[in-house]
Design an enzyme around this catalytic site. Structure first.
Site, PDB file in Angstrom:
ATOM      1  N   GLY A  68      45.917  37.191  46.037  1.00 51.53           N
ATOM      2  CA  GLY A  68      44.773  38.052  45.766  1.00 51.53           C
ATOM      3  C   GLY A  68      43.827  38.124  46.947  1.00 51.53           C
ATOM      4  O   GLY A  68      43.926  39.007  47.793  1.00 51.53           O
ATOM      5  N   ASN A 125      36.088  34.534  31.529  1.00 52.65           N
ATOM      6  CA  ASN A 125      35.370  35.358  30.559  1.00 52.65           C
ATOM      7  C   ASN A 125      35.320  34.724  29.174  1.00 52.65           C
ATOM      8  O   ASN A 125      35.300  35.413  28.152  1.00 52.65           O
ATOM      9  CB  ASN A 125      35.958  36.781  30.516  1.00 52.65           C
ATOM     10  CG  ASN A 125      35.638  37.528  31.790  1.00 52.65           C
ATOM     11  OD1 ASN A 125      34.481  37.557  32.219  1.00 52.65           O
ATOM     12  ND2 ASN A 125      36.645  38.101  32.432  1.00 52.65           N
ATOM     13  N   TYR A 136      40.150  39.541  28.652  1.00 49.86           N
ATOM     14  CA  TYR A 136      39.930  40.926  28.244  1.00 49.86           C
ATOM     15  C   TYR A 136      40.618  41.166  26.894  1.00 49.86           C
ATOM     16  O   TYR A 136      41.060  40.222  26.241  1.00 49.86           O
ATOM     17  CB  TYR A 136      40.380  41.878  29.359  1.00 49.86           C
ATOM     18  CG  TYR A 136      39.573  41.630  30.629  1.00 49.86           C
ATOM     19  CD1 TYR A 136      38.198  41.857  30.646  1.00 49.86           C
ATOM     20  CD2 TYR A 136      40.160  41.096  31.769  1.00 49.86           C
ATOM     21  CE1 TYR A 136      37.436  41.585  31.781  1.00 49.86           C
ATOM     22  CE2 TYR A 136      39.410  40.816  32.908  1.00 49.86           C
ATOM     23  CZ  TYR A 136      38.043  41.068  32.908  1.00 49.86           C
ATOM     24  OH  TYR A 136      37.282  40.798  34.016  1.00 49.86           O
ATOM     25  N   HIS A 139      47.490  44.436  31.526  1.00 48.18           N
ATOM     26  CA  HIS A 139      46.541  43.346  31.790  1.00 48.18           C
ATOM     27  C   HIS A 139      46.324  42.559  30.500  1.00 48.18           C
ATOM     28  O   HIS A 139      45.546  42.969  29.634  1.00 48.18           O
ATOM     29  CB  HIS A 139      45.220  43.902  32.306  1.00 48.18           C
ATOM     30  CG  HIS A 139      44.310  42.875  32.929  1.00 48.18           C
ATOM     31  ND1 HIS A 139      44.451  41.519  32.695  1.00 48.18           N
ATOM     32  CD2 HIS A 139      43.257  42.997  33.779  1.00 48.18           C
ATOM     33  CE1 HIS A 139      43.518  40.857  33.374  1.00 48.18           C
ATOM     34  NE2 HIS A 139      42.778  41.739  34.043  1.00 48.18           N
ATOM     35  N   GLN A 154      47.782  48.582  36.976  1.00 49.54           N
ATOM     36  CA  GLN A 154      47.419  47.605  35.954  1.00 49.54           C
ATOM     37  C   GLN A 154      46.539  48.279  34.896  1.00 49.54           C
ATOM     38  O   GLN A 154      45.429  48.727  35.196  1.00 49.54           O
ATOM     39  CB  GLN A 154      46.698  46.387  36.545  1.00 49.54           C
ATOM     40  CG  GLN A 154      46.662  45.253  35.514  1.00 49.54           C
ATOM     41  CD  GLN A 154      45.757  44.106  35.854  1.00 49.54           C
ATOM     42  OE1 GLN A 154      44.595  44.330  36.209  1.00 49.54           O
ATOM     43  NE2 GLN A 154      46.248  42.889  35.732  1.00 49.54           N
ATOM     44  N   ARG A 205      50.512  40.637  32.717  1.00 49.26           N
ATOM     45  CA  ARG A 205      49.829  39.495  33.341  1.00 49.26           C
ATOM     46  C   ARG A 205      49.168  38.647  32.260  1.00 49.26           C
ATOM     47  O   ARG A 205      48.507  39.188  31.355  1.00 49.26           O
ATOM     48  CB  ARG A 205      48.772  39.985  34.327  1.00 49.26           C
ATOM     49  CG  ARG A 205      48.292  38.897  35.290  1.00 49.26           C
ATOM     50  CD  ARG A 205      47.455  39.484  36.393  1.00 49.26           C
ATOM     51  NE  ARG A 205      47.412  38.623  37.565  1.00 49.26           N
ATOM     52  CZ  ARG A 205      46.308  38.368  38.261  1.00 49.26           C
ATOM     53  NH1 ARG A 205      45.149  38.895  37.903  1.00 49.26           N
ATOM     54  NH2 ARG A 205      46.359  37.597  39.337  1.00 49.26           N
ATOM     55  N   ASN A 221      42.765  36.942  31.549  1.00 54.99           N
ATOM     56  CA  ASN A 221      41.358  36.835  31.971  1.00 54.99           C
ATOM     57  C   ASN A 221      40.302  37.195  30.933  1.00 54.99           C
ATOM     58  O   ASN A 221      39.202  37.643  31.271  1.00 54.99           O
ATOM     59  CB  ASN A 221      41.136  37.651  33.261  1.00 54.99           C
ATOM     60  CG  ASN A 221      41.906  37.037  34.417  1.00 54.99           C
ATOM     61  OD1 ASN A 221      42.342  35.887  34.315  1.00 54.99           O
ATOM     62  ND2 ASN A 221      42.094  37.788  35.488  1.00 54.99           N
ATOM     63  N   THR A 256      39.937  43.824  41.549  1.00 57.56           N
ATOM     64  CA  THR A 256      38.808  44.718  41.263  1.00 57.56           C
ATOM     65  C   THR A 256      37.935  44.847  42.517  1.00 57.56           C
ATOM     66  O   THR A 256      37.495  43.841  43.071  1.00 57.56           O
ATOM     67  CB  THR A 256      38.000  44.173  40.067  1.00 57.56           C
ATOM     68  OG1 THR A 256      38.797  44.328  38.901  1.00 57.56           O
ATOM     69  CG2 THR A 256      36.679  44.906  39.890  1.00 57.56           C
TER      70      THR A 256
END
Ligand code: 8OZ
Length: 368
Positions: free
Chosen positions: A324, A243, A188, A183, A107, A235, A186, A33
């Site tokens: 990354g 999060n 989400y 995605h 993604q 992923r 993480n 991001t």
């Protein structure tokens, strides 16, 4: 470098057949991001195209997380793939990467509860499996802010979101991508359905494992209705607390999920080993076993160095390694790893938002 050291590193630069795509090396650019889409349209622009083209020597680029709808947005200035302007913008990116001989997957992202009312359609509450606020923050134009309390999705809304993933997958095809990464990591939306700390539903999407993996599999099937399975990956971050999405027994969820994905013939799983951007050993988890449970390729991610990447590939613990932060600061990371050259350090203060500074101006080897 001695000849022996160079030979040891050869495995990083050996080609890999991902489905029927031939990757020239084992080095993947992780999704990152950067919050630099065009502000009014959230469409990628020429600067974004230049940034990705600079990194086209990666064996495969995974695009930054890209929301499938406005509802799926959680941070300011992240790109979308739901408008024609966004499809046009992404086409600039894919053309630029292809012109440099690279490959790029998109993604696809829905943040679920990790959002803020100011980003949501009509200023409404973000949506989630259950109405539990996340203890996490987002970035708005005004700076960091706590995320908003979500509302629980009604059962009859879920098909609408699945259909939006399908439309986004179609848009990605029109934009010229080589494939799609879902995605599922993480904290989400997909991860919120998977983990029992965030999913308290009592309908067919909550409770028993087969219910908690249902949303992830329905999203996958929607994407597979558009794209050949050889061009689709996902992923996952089984033990990451990112999060505020936690599960009481991640192996019980992620092994059945990965087995179901394996039966579908997905090209790869991309696994964040440990805490996202943090310690690799945050909680015990059998990543080697997860790899073995999956027939396709295994992309390993999280705090890999050149040395750990080589060792991991040699031991057969992964097929590809995603980097990354090192790709933020080293556009020619592949060349630098090949030469075992010094690496530029990434600057955190320019990660999110802004312009070319800290984005397209990191030097390549040999730049003046
Ligand atoms: C950092 C900042 C904002 C979003 C993720 C998409 O963690 C992200 C993200 C990372 O997957």
């Amino acid at each position: 470098m001695t000849t022996a050291a160079a030979a040891e590193a050869d495995i990083l630069f050996s080609p890999f057949e991902l489905g029927y795509l031939r990757l020239p090396n084992r080095i993947v650019m992780a999704p990152l991001t950067r919050s630099r889409a065009t502000k009014d349209t959230l469409a990628p622009n020429d600067l974004n195209a230049e940034y990705y083209a600079q990194r086209a020597s990666a064996g495969l680029i995974i695009s930054e997380a890209t929301q499938i709808t406005q509802e799926g947005q959680g941070y300011v200035w992240t790109p979308g793939i739901y408008s024609e302007a966004q499809v046009e913008g992404w086409r600039k990116v894919t053309n630029a990467v292809h012109a440099e001989g690279g490959l790029i997957f998109i993604q696809l992202w829905h943040v679920g509860r990790v959002s803020h009312v100011s980003l949501q359609p009509g200023g409404g509450a973000p949506v989630a499996p259950s109405a539990i606020p996340a203890k996490t923050q987002t970035f708005l134009a005004s700076g960091r802010a706590d995320v908003s309390t979500p509302r629980a999705l009604r059962l009859d809304e879920i098909p609408r979101i699945i259909a939006e993933y399908k439309t986004a997958a179609e848009n990605a095809k029109r934009a010229g991508f080589d494939g799609v990464e879902i995605h599922g990591a993480n904290g989400y939306l997909i991860d919120q359905f998977l983990k029992d700390g965030t999913n308290k539903r009592t309908d067919s999407y909550g409770g028993p494992i087969e219910n908690r993996i249902r949303f992830a599999l329905e999203v996958t099937d929607a994407v597979l209705s558009v794209w050949d399975k050889a061009r689709v990956g996902i992923r996952l971050s089984p033990v990451s607390p990112a999060n505020d999405a936690l599960d009481s027994d991640p192996a019980k969820v992620f092994f059945p999920l990965v087995e179901a994905l394996s039966r579908r013939g997905l090209a790869y799983i991309h696994v964040i080993e440990g805490a996202t951007g943090g310690p690799r050993d945050i909680a015990p988890f059998d990543f080697v076993g997860l790899h073995k449970a999956f027939r396709g390729a295994y992309i390993a991610n999280n705090a890999y160095t050149r040395e750990l990447a080589i060792e991991t590939l040699q031991a057969g613990r992964a097929d590809l390694i995603a980097f990354g932060k090192l790709f933020i600061s080293n556009p020619d990371l592949v060349e630098r790893l090949r030469e075992n050259a010094p690496l530029n350090a990434p600057h955190l203060e320019t990660f999110y938002g802004g312009d070319a500074l800290g984005y397209t101006d990191y030097p390549a080897l040999g730049d003046a």
